[in-house]
Design a protein around this motif. Sequence first.
Motif, PDB file in Angstrom:
ATOM      1  N   SER A 135       0.801  -1.222   0.000  1.00 19.77           N
ATOM      2  CA  SER A 135       0.000   0.000   0.000  1.00 19.77           C
ATOM      3  C   SER A 135       0.836   1.275   0.000  1.00 19.77           C
ATOM      4  CB  SER A 135      -0.927   0.020   1.227  1.00 19.77           C
ATOM      5  OG  SER A 135      -1.855  -1.030   1.175  1.00 19.77           O
ATOM      6  N   CYS A 136       2.048   1.225   0.601  1.00 28.08           N
ATOM      7  CA  CYS A 136       2.782   2.467   0.863  1.00 28.08           C
ATOM      8  C   CYS A 136       4.167   2.563   0.237  1.00 28.08           C
ATOM      9  CB  CYS A 136       2.907   2.666   2.380  1.00 28.08           C
ATOM     10  SG  CYS A 136       1.324   2.707   3.258  1.00 28.08           S
ATOM     11  N   SER A 137       4.740   1.447  -0.192  1.00 26.46           N
ATOM     12  CA  SER A 137       6.108   1.509  -0.707  1.00 26.46           C
ATOM     13  C   SER A 137       6.138   1.837  -2.200  1.00 26.46           C
ATOM     14  CB  SER A 137       6.819   0.169  -0.482  1.00 26.46           C
ATOM     15  OG  SER A 137       8.064   0.150  -1.154  1.00 26.46           O
ATOM     16  N   PRO A 138       6.930   2.839  -2.613  1.00 21.31           N
ATOM     17  CA  PRO A 138       7.044   3.143  -4.037  1.00 21.31           C
ATOM     18  C   PRO A 138       7.879   2.124  -4.808  1.00 21.31           C
ATOM     19  CG  PRO A 138       8.502   4.552  -2.763  1.00 21.31           C
ATOM     20  CD  PRO A 138       7.693   3.778  -1.764  1.00 21.31           C
ATOM     21  N   SER A 139       8.666   1.331  -4.099  1.00 21.14           N
ATOM     22  CA  SER A 139       9.567   0.375  -4.761  1.00 21.14           C
ATOM     23  C   SER A 139       9.066  -1.065  -4.705  1.00 21.14           C
ATOM     24  CB  SER A 139      10.961   0.433  -4.119  1.00 21.14           C
ATOM     25  OG  SER A 139      11.512   1.728  -4.229  1.00 21.14           O
ATOM     26  N   PHE A 140       8.318  -1.419  -3.664  1.00 17.24           N
ATOM     27  CA  PHE A 140       7.894  -2.804  -3.485  1.00 17.24           C
ATOM     28  C   PHE A 140       6.369  -2.940  -3.395  1.00 17.24           C
ATOM     29  CE2 PHE A 140      12.103  -2.332  -1.536  1.00 17.24           C
ATOM     30  CZ  PHE A 140      12.820  -3.271  -2.267  1.00 17.24           C
ATOM     31  N   GLY A 141       5.639  -1.908  -3.824  1.00 17.60           N
ATOM     32  CA  GLY A 141       4.203  -1.915  -3.684  1.00 17.60           C
ATOM     33  C   GLY A 141       3.448  -2.053  -4.979  1.00 17.60           C
ATOM     34  N   LYS A 142       2.232  -1.542  -4.984  1.00 15.24           N
ATOM     35  CA  LYS A 142       1.323  -1.716  -6.111  1.00 15.24           C
ATOM     36  C   LYS A 142       1.815  -1.029  -7.376  1.00 15.24           C
ATOM     37  CE  LYS A 142      -2.014   0.345  -3.866  1.00 15.24           C
ATOM     38  NZ  LYS A 142      -3.374   0.859  -3.555  1.00 15.24           N
ATOM     39  N   THR A 143       2.722  -0.050  -7.228  1.00 15.62           N
ATOM     40  CA  THR A 143       3.213   0.683  -8.395  1.00 15.62           C
ATOM     41  C   THR A 143       4.420   0.019  -9.043  1.00 15.62           C
ATOM     42  OG1 THR A 143       4.606   2.083  -6.994  1.00 15.62           O
ATOM     43  CG2 THR A 143       2.382   2.869  -7.474  1.00 15.62           C
ATOM     44  N   THR A 144       4.793  -1.158  -8.553  1.00 22.02           N
ATOM     45  CA  THR A 144       5.958  -1.861  -9.106  1.00 22.02           C
ATOM     46  C   THR A 144       5.536  -3.217  -9.648  1.00 22.02           C
ATOM     47  OG1 THR A 144       7.359  -0.805  -7.433  1.00 22.02           O
ATOM     48  CG2 THR A 144       8.298  -2.665  -8.644  1.00 22.02           C
ATOM     49  N   PRO A 145       5.486  -3.371 -10.979  1.00 19.49           N
ATOM     50  CA  PRO A 145       5.116  -4.675 -11.565  1.00 19.49           C
ATOM     51  C   PRO A 145       6.035  -5.780 -11.063  1.00 19.49           C
ATOM     52  CG  PRO A 145       5.221  -2.979 -13.242  1.00 19.49           C
ATOM     53  CD  PRO A 145       5.800  -2.366 -11.998  1.00 19.49           C
ATOM     54  N   ILE A 146       5.533  -6.969 -11.024  1.00 18.77           N
ATOM     55  CA  ILE A 146       6.226  -8.181 -10.555  1.00 18.77           C
ATOM     56  C   ILE A 146       6.356  -8.170  -9.033  1.00 18.77           C
ATOM     57  CG2 ILE A 146       8.270  -9.653 -10.699  1.00 18.77           C
ATOM     58  CD1 ILE A 146       8.708  -8.577 -13.540  1.00 18.77           C
ATOM     59  N   LEU A 190      -3.508 -10.353 -10.567  1.00 18.50           N
ATOM     60  CA  LEU A 190      -3.208  -9.926 -11.940  1.00 18.50           C
ATOM     61  C   LEU A 190      -4.494  -9.728 -12.734  1.00 18.50           C
ATOM     62  CD1 LEU A 190      -0.083 -12.106 -12.820  1.00 18.50           C
ATOM     63  CD2 LEU A 190      -0.159  -9.625 -12.475  1.00 18.50           C
ATOM     64  N   ASN A 191      -5.466 -10.602 -12.528  1.00 16.15           N
ATOM     65  CA  ASN A 191      -6.762 -10.421 -13.187  1.00 16.15           C
ATOM     66  C   ASN A 191      -7.415  -9.109 -12.725  1.00 16.15           C
ATOM     67  OD1 ASN A 191      -9.094 -11.816 -14.796  1.00 16.15           O
ATOM     68  ND2 ASN A 191     -10.056 -11.130 -12.909  1.00 16.15           N
ATOM     69  N   GLN A 192      -7.237  -8.793 -11.449  1.00 17.14           N
ATOM     70  CA  GLN A 192      -7.763  -7.538 -10.909  1.00 17.14           C
ATOM     71  C   GLN A 192      -7.075  -6.338 -11.552  1.00 17.14           C
ATOM     72  OE1 GLN A 192      -8.279  -7.280  -6.563  1.00 17.14           O
ATOM     73  NE2 GLN A 192      -7.243  -5.309  -6.658  1.00 17.14           N
ATOM     74  N   GLU A 193      -5.779  -6.461 -11.831  1.00 17.09           N
ATOM     75  CA  GLU A 193      -5.067  -5.372 -12.491  1.00 17.09           C
ATOM     76  C   GLU A 193      -5.590  -5.159 -13.909  1.00 17.09           C
ATOM     77  OE1 GLU A 193      -0.847  -5.894 -12.268  1.00 17.09           O
ATOM     78  OE2 GLU A 193      -0.763  -5.329 -10.151  1.00 17.09           O
ATOM     79  N   VAL A 194      -5.959  -6.249 -14.573  1.00 17.63           N
ATOM     80  CA  VAL A 194      -6.598  -6.112 -15.889  1.00 17.63           C
ATOM     81  C   VAL A 194      -7.926  -5.377 -15.739  1.00 17.63           C
ATOM     82  CG1 VAL A 194      -7.632  -7.385 -17.813  1.00 17.63           C
ATOM     83  CG2 VAL A 194      -5.455  -8.148 -16.847  1.00 17.63           C
ATOM     84  N   ARG A 195      -8.684  -5.723 -14.709  1.00 19.25           N
ATOM     85  CA  ARG A 195      -9.972  -5.072 -14.447  1.00 19.25           C
ATOM     86  C   ARG A 195      -9.806  -3.570 -14.238  1.00 19.25           C
ATOM     87  NH1 ARG A 195     -12.212  -6.048  -8.625  1.00 19.25           N
ATOM     88  NH2 ARG A 195     -10.710  -4.353  -8.324  1.00 19.25           N
ATOM     89  N   ASP A 196      -8.761  -3.189 -13.505  1.00 20.45           N
ATOM     90  CA  ASP A 196      -8.579  -1.784 -13.121  1.00 20.45           C
ATOM     91  C   ASP A 196      -7.647  -1.019 -14.055  1.00 20.45           C
ATOM     92  OD1 ASP A 196     -10.216  -2.284 -10.950  1.00 20.45           O
ATOM     93  OD2 ASP A 196      -8.550  -2.674  -9.581  1.00 20.45           O
ATOM     94  N   TYR A 197      -7.378  -1.580 -15.224  1.00 18.55           N
ATOM     95  CA  TYR A 197      -6.395  -0.984 -16.140  1.00 18.55           C
ATOM     96  C   TYR A 197      -6.680   0.482 -16.440  1.00 18.55           C
ATOM     97  CZ  TYR A 197      -4.249   0.182 -20.620  1.00 18.55           C
ATOM     98  OH  TYR A 197      -3.572   0.830 -21.634  1.00 18.55           O
ATOM     99  N   GLU A 198      -7.895   0.807 -16.791  1.00 21.77           N
ATOM    100  CA  GLU A 198      -8.217   2.166 -17.233  1.00 21.77           C
ATOM    101  C   GLU A 198      -7.975   3.194 -16.126  1.00 21.77           C
ATOM    102  OE1 GLU A 198     -12.164   2.193 -18.735  1.00 21.77           O
ATOM    103  OE2 GLU A 198     -11.669   1.018 -20.520  1.00 21.77           O
ATOM    104  N   VAL A 199      -8.460   2.921 -14.925  1.00 21.68           N
ATOM    105  CA  VAL A 199      -8.291   3.891 -13.842  1.00 21.68           C
ATOM    106  C   VAL A 199      -6.840   3.944 -13.380  1.00 21.68           C
ATOM    107  CG1 VAL A 199      -8.871   2.268 -11.971  1.00 21.68           C
ATOM    108  CG2 VAL A 199      -9.279   4.720 -11.677  1.00 21.68           C
TER     109      VAL A 199
END
Length: 293
Positions: A135-146, A190-199
Amino acid sequence: MASQSSVPYYARVVRHFGSTRALEILALQASPILGILLGGFSPGRDGVIRPGLLILGSLTLTAHVFVLNDWAGHVSDSRDLRRVTLVFDRQGINLRHVAQVAVALLIFANVAFALIGSRAVLLGAGIATLSLLYSCSPSFGKTTPIAASINHLLGGTLHFLLGYSLCHAFDARGVLISLFFGFVFAAGHLNQEVRDYEVDLLNEIRTSAVVFGCRRTFLASLSLFTAAYALIVGLAARGILPKLLLLGVVLWLLHVGWSLQALRRGLGFETALWMQRRYRLLFAFIGLVMLVR
Protein backbone atom coordinates in the motif's frame (compact mmCIF):
# COMPACT_ATOMS: atom_id res chain seq x y z
CA MET A 1 -7.75 6.66 24.10
CA ALA A 2 -10.55 7.99 21.94
CA SER A 3 -12.77 10.62 23.56
CA GLN A 4 -16.47 9.92 23.92
CA SER A 5 -17.25 12.52 21.26
CA SER A 6 -15.07 10.65 18.75
CA VAL A 7 -16.87 7.33 19.11
CA PRO A 8 -19.61 8.12 16.54
CA TYR A 9 -16.94 8.99 13.97
CA TYR A 10 -15.12 5.69 14.48
CA ALA A 11 -18.44 3.85 14.31
CA ARG A 12 -19.09 5.55 10.97
CA VAL A 13 -15.71 4.32 9.68
CA VAL A 14 -16.52 0.76 10.76
CA ARG A 15 -19.98 0.88 9.16
CA HIS A 16 -18.56 2.27 5.93
CA PHE A 17 -15.91 -0.42 5.51
CA GLY A 18 -18.34 -3.08 6.69
CA SER A 19 -20.69 -2.15 3.86
CA THR A 20 -17.97 -1.87 1.18
CA ARG A 21 -15.44 -4.56 2.14
CA ALA A 22 -17.14 -7.15 4.35
CA LEU A 23 -17.77 -9.76 1.64
CA GLU A 24 -14.16 -9.66 0.43
CA ILE A 25 -12.84 -9.88 3.98
CA LEU A 26 -15.04 -12.88 4.76
CA ALA A 27 -14.20 -14.66 1.48
CA LEU A 28 -10.47 -14.44 2.23
CA GLN A 29 -10.95 -16.38 5.48
CA ALA A 30 -11.33 -19.57 3.44
CA SER A 31 -7.54 -19.89 3.27
CA PRO A 32 -6.71 -19.92 7.01
CA ILE A 33 -9.85 -21.96 7.79
CA LEU A 34 -8.74 -24.62 5.30
CA GLY A 35 -5.29 -24.35 6.85
CA ILE A 36 -6.73 -25.11 10.31
CA LEU A 37 -8.64 -28.13 9.01
CA LEU A 38 -5.81 -29.51 6.84
CA GLY A 39 -3.42 -28.99 9.74
CA GLY A 40 -5.23 -31.71 11.67
CA PHE A 41 -7.56 -29.68 13.86
CA SER A 42 -9.81 -31.79 16.10
CA PRO A 43 -12.52 -30.08 18.22
CA GLY A 44 -12.30 -32.77 20.87
CA ARG A 45 -8.53 -32.48 21.22
CA ASP A 46 -7.88 -28.81 20.41
CA GLY A 47 -11.05 -27.13 21.63
CA VAL A 48 -12.60 -24.09 19.98
CA ILE A 49 -10.95 -21.17 21.78
CA ARG A 50 -7.64 -21.15 19.88
CA PRO A 51 -9.17 -21.56 16.39
CA GLY A 52 -11.79 -18.95 17.34
CA LEU A 53 -9.05 -16.51 18.33
CA LEU A 54 -7.14 -17.25 15.13
CA ILE A 55 -10.16 -16.63 12.90
CA LEU A 56 -10.96 -13.45 14.84
CA GLY A 57 -7.35 -12.30 14.46
CA SER A 58 -7.35 -13.18 10.77
CA LEU A 59 -10.60 -11.25 10.22
CA THR A 60 -9.28 -8.12 11.90
CA LEU A 61 -5.89 -8.42 10.18
CA THR A 62 -7.58 -8.74 6.77
CA ALA A 63 -9.80 -5.78 7.62
CA HIS A 64 -6.65 -3.82 8.52
CA VAL A 65 -5.15 -4.68 5.12
CA PHE A 66 -8.20 -3.34 3.25
CA VAL A 67 -8.59 -0.23 5.42
CA LEU A 68 -4.89 0.61 5.06
CA ASN A 69 -5.01 0.11 1.29
CA ASP A 70 -8.11 2.31 0.95
CA TRP A 71 -6.50 4.95 3.18
CA ALA A 72 -3.32 4.97 1.08
CA GLY A 73 -5.20 4.97 -2.24
CA HIS A 74 -8.11 7.30 -1.49
CA VAL A 75 -6.90 9.98 -3.94
CA SER A 76 -6.70 7.62 -6.92
CA ASP A 77 -9.96 5.92 -5.91
CA SER A 78 -11.72 9.28 -6.03
CA ARG A 79 -10.87 9.44 -9.76
CA ASP A 80 -12.44 6.05 -10.43
CA LEU A 81 -15.99 6.63 -11.62
CA ARG A 82 -16.95 3.11 -10.48
CA ARG A 83 -15.66 3.64 -6.94
CA VAL A 84 -15.97 7.36 -6.35
CA THR A 85 -19.27 7.09 -4.48
CA LEU A 86 -17.71 4.50 -2.14
CA VAL A 87 -14.59 6.50 -1.25
CA PHE A 88 -14.71 7.25 2.47
CA ASP A 89 -13.89 10.97 2.28
CA ARG A 90 -16.92 11.42 0.02
CA GLN A 91 -18.96 10.07 2.94
CA GLY A 92 -17.70 12.75 5.31
CA ILE A 93 -15.21 10.41 6.97
CA ASN A 94 -11.97 11.94 8.22
CA LEU A 95 -8.67 10.58 6.88
CA ARG A 96 -7.17 10.58 10.39
CA HIS A 97 -10.02 8.47 11.77
CA VAL A 98 -9.52 5.88 9.02
CA ALA A 99 -5.79 5.66 9.85
CA GLN A 100 -6.57 5.23 13.54
CA VAL A 101 -9.07 2.46 12.83
CA ALA A 102 -6.45 0.70 10.67
CA VAL A 103 -3.96 0.83 13.57
CA ALA A 104 -6.59 -0.35 16.07
CA LEU A 105 -7.46 -3.34 13.87
CA LEU A 106 -3.78 -4.30 13.64
CA ILE A 107 -3.36 -4.06 17.41
CA PHE A 108 -6.48 -6.16 17.99
CA ALA A 109 -5.21 -8.82 15.54
CA ASN A 110 -1.83 -8.95 17.28
CA VAL A 111 -3.46 -9.36 20.69
CA ALA A 112 -5.49 -12.31 19.35
CA PHE A 113 -2.38 -13.88 17.82
CA ALA A 114 -0.35 -13.32 20.98
CA LEU A 115 -2.92 -15.32 22.93
CA ILE A 116 -2.32 -18.21 20.50
CA GLY A 117 1.47 -18.24 20.35
CA SER A 118 4.62 -16.97 18.69
CA ARG A 119 4.05 -18.65 15.31
CA ALA A 120 0.75 -16.83 14.85
CA VAL A 121 2.37 -13.53 15.84
CA LEU A 122 5.23 -13.98 13.37
CA LEU A 123 2.96 -14.99 10.49
CA GLY A 124 0.58 -12.14 11.25
CA ALA A 125 3.51 -9.72 11.33
CA GLY A 126 4.67 -11.04 7.96
CA ILE A 127 1.24 -10.45 6.41
CA ALA A 128 1.02 -6.96 7.93
CA THR A 129 4.48 -6.09 6.59
CA LEU A 130 3.54 -7.24 3.09
CA SER A 131 0.38 -5.13 3.33
CA LEU A 132 2.36 -2.05 4.36
CA LEU A 133 4.80 -2.54 1.49
CA TYR A 134 2.01 -3.05 -1.05
CA SER A 135 0.00 0.00 0.00
CA CYS A 136 2.78 2.47 0.86
CA SER A 137 6.11 1.51 -0.71
CA PRO A 138 7.04 3.14 -4.04
CA SER A 139 9.57 0.38 -4.76
CA PHE A 140 7.89 -2.80 -3.49
CA GLY A 141 4.20 -1.91 -3.68
CA LYS A 142 1.32 -1.72 -6.11
CA THR A 143 3.21 0.68 -8.40
CA THR A 144 5.96 -1.86 -9.11
CA PRO A 145 5.12 -4.68 -11.57
CA ILE A 146 6.23 -8.18 -10.56
CA ALA A 147 6.99 -6.99 -7.00
CA ALA A 148 3.24 -6.58 -6.42
CA SER A 149 2.64 -10.12 -7.69
CA ILE A 150 5.39 -11.55 -5.47
CA ASN A 151 3.80 -9.67 -2.56
CA HIS A 152 0.46 -11.39 -3.20
CA LEU A 153 2.08 -14.79 -3.70
CA LEU A 154 3.81 -14.51 -0.32
CA GLY A 155 0.70 -13.08 1.33
CA GLY A 156 -1.52 -15.92 0.13
CA THR A 157 1.07 -18.44 1.27
CA LEU A 158 1.41 -16.95 4.76
CA HIS A 159 -2.36 -16.64 5.20
CA PHE A 160 -2.82 -20.39 4.72
CA LEU A 161 0.14 -21.18 6.98
CA LEU A 162 -1.41 -18.96 9.66
CA GLY A 163 -4.23 -21.49 9.94
CA TYR A 164 -2.13 -24.61 9.24
CA SER A 165 0.39 -23.81 12.00
CA LEU A 166 -2.31 -23.65 14.68
CA CYS A 167 -2.29 -27.42 15.20
CA HIS A 168 0.63 -28.55 13.06
CA ALA A 169 4.34 -27.77 12.88
CA PHE A 170 5.71 -26.28 9.68
CA ASP A 171 6.53 -29.06 7.21
CA ALA A 172 6.97 -29.65 3.49
CA ARG A 173 3.32 -30.68 3.08
CA GLY A 174 2.06 -27.45 4.60
CA VAL A 175 4.42 -25.30 2.54
CA LEU A 176 3.46 -27.03 -0.71
CA ILE A 177 -0.26 -26.63 -0.07
CA SER A 178 0.30 -23.00 0.95
CA LEU A 179 2.01 -22.34 -2.40
CA PHE A 180 -1.23 -23.35 -4.11
CA PHE A 181 -3.02 -20.55 -2.26
CA GLY A 182 -0.17 -18.17 -3.05
CA PHE A 183 -0.38 -18.91 -6.78
CA VAL A 184 -4.16 -18.43 -6.78
CA PHE A 185 -3.91 -15.17 -4.83
CA ALA A 186 -1.22 -13.76 -7.13
CA ALA A 187 -3.05 -14.88 -10.27
CA GLY A 188 -6.30 -13.33 -9.07
CA HIS A 189 -4.51 -10.07 -8.36
CA LEU A 190 -3.21 -9.93 -11.94
CA ASN A 191 -6.76 -10.42 -13.19
CA GLN A 192 -7.76 -7.54 -10.91
CA GLU A 193 -5.07 -5.37 -12.49
CA VAL A 194 -6.60 -6.11 -15.89
CA ARG A 195 -9.97 -5.07 -14.45
CA ASP A 196 -8.58 -1.78 -13.12
CA TYR A 197 -6.39 -0.98 -16.14
CA GLU A 198 -8.22 2.17 -17.23
CA VAL A 199 -8.29 3.89 -13.84
CA ASP A 200 -4.70 2.83 -13.03
CA LEU A 201 -3.57 4.29 -16.35
CA LEU A 202 -5.42 7.53 -15.54
CA ASN A 203 -3.76 7.70 -12.11
CA GLU A 204 -0.32 6.77 -13.52
CA ILE A 205 -0.14 3.68 -11.29
CA ARG A 206 2.41 1.37 -12.90
CA THR A 207 0.69 -1.97 -12.49
CA SER A 208 1.62 -4.94 -14.66
CA ALA A 209 -1.38 -4.27 -16.89
CA VAL A 210 -0.32 -0.64 -17.43
CA VAL A 211 3.35 -1.49 -18.06
CA PHE A 212 3.04 -4.74 -20.03
CA GLY A 213 -0.50 -4.48 -21.38
CA CYS A 214 -3.73 -6.24 -20.48
CA ARG A 215 -3.22 -9.24 -22.76
CA ARG A 216 0.23 -10.14 -21.39
CA THR A 217 -0.95 -9.60 -17.82
CA PHE A 218 -4.00 -11.76 -18.39
CA LEU A 219 -1.83 -14.53 -19.84
CA ALA A 220 0.55 -14.21 -16.87
CA SER A 221 -2.48 -14.64 -14.62
CA LEU A 222 -3.46 -17.78 -16.52
CA SER A 223 0.11 -19.09 -16.17
CA LEU A 224 0.00 -18.69 -12.38
CA PHE A 225 -3.42 -20.32 -12.25
CA THR A 226 -1.96 -23.17 -14.33
CA ALA A 227 0.87 -23.54 -11.80
CA ALA A 228 -1.76 -23.78 -9.04
CA TYR A 229 -3.69 -26.50 -10.89
CA ALA A 230 -0.46 -28.41 -11.64
CA LEU A 231 0.58 -28.26 -7.99
CA ILE A 232 -2.77 -29.45 -6.67
CA VAL A 233 -2.93 -32.32 -9.17
CA GLY A 234 0.65 -33.29 -8.28
CA LEU A 235 -0.16 -33.33 -4.56
CA ALA A 236 -3.23 -35.47 -5.27
CA ALA A 237 -1.17 -37.88 -7.37
CA ARG A 238 1.30 -38.26 -4.49
CA GLY A 239 -1.52 -38.94 -2.02
CA ILE A 240 -0.86 -35.75 -0.05
CA LEU A 241 -4.33 -34.47 -0.92
CA PRO A 242 -7.50 -36.41 -1.90
CA LYS A 243 -7.31 -38.31 -5.20
CA LEU A 244 -10.50 -36.58 -6.27
CA LEU A 245 -8.37 -33.48 -6.89
CA LEU A 246 -6.97 -35.22 -9.96
CA LEU A 247 -10.09 -33.65 -11.47
CA GLY A 248 -8.05 -30.49 -11.37
CA VAL A 249 -6.99 -31.33 -14.93
CA VAL A 250 -10.61 -31.05 -16.06
CA LEU A 251 -11.09 -27.83 -14.10
CA TRP A 252 -7.93 -26.40 -15.68
CA LEU A 253 -9.25 -27.18 -19.16
CA LEU A 254 -12.49 -25.43 -18.25
CA HIS A 255 -10.49 -22.46 -16.94
CA VAL A 256 -8.44 -22.30 -20.16
CA GLY A 257 -11.63 -22.43 -22.22
CA TRP A 258 -13.09 -19.51 -20.29
CA SER A 259 -9.81 -17.62 -20.67
CA LEU A 260 -9.88 -18.02 -24.45
CA GLN A 261 -13.47 -16.84 -24.43
CA ALA A 262 -12.43 -13.81 -22.34
CA LEU A 263 -9.73 -12.95 -24.88
CA ARG A 264 -12.29 -13.10 -27.68
CA ARG A 265 -14.70 -10.90 -25.71
CA GLY A 266 -12.02 -8.26 -25.27
CA LEU A 267 -10.21 -7.61 -22.02
CA GLY A 268 -11.59 -4.91 -19.78
CA PHE A 269 -13.51 -4.28 -16.57
CA GLU A 270 -16.59 -6.36 -17.37
CA THR A 271 -14.63 -9.27 -18.87
CA ALA A 272 -12.29 -9.42 -15.86
CA LEU A 273 -15.31 -9.55 -13.52
CA TRP A 274 -16.90 -12.22 -15.73
CA MET A 275 -13.70 -14.27 -15.46
CA GLN A 276 -13.36 -13.66 -11.72
CA ARG A 277 -16.83 -15.04 -10.97
CA ARG A 278 -16.02 -18.25 -12.85
CA TYR A 279 -12.59 -19.04 -11.46
CA ARG A 280 -13.79 -18.32 -7.92
CA LEU A 281 -16.39 -21.06 -8.32
CA LEU A 282 -13.69 -23.48 -9.51
CA PHE A 283 -11.43 -22.78 -6.55
CA ALA A 284 -14.30 -22.88 -4.07
CA PHE A 285 -14.97 -26.41 -5.35
CA ILE A 286 -11.28 -27.32 -4.99
CA GLY A 287 -11.28 -26.02 -1.42
CA LEU A 288 -14.24 -28.22 -0.51
CA VAL A 289 -12.69 -31.28 -2.15
CA MET A 290 -9.50 -30.74 -0.15
CA LEU A 291 -11.47 -31.69 2.94
CA VAL A 292 -12.66 -35.04 1.58
CA ARG A 293 -11.17 -37.89 3.59
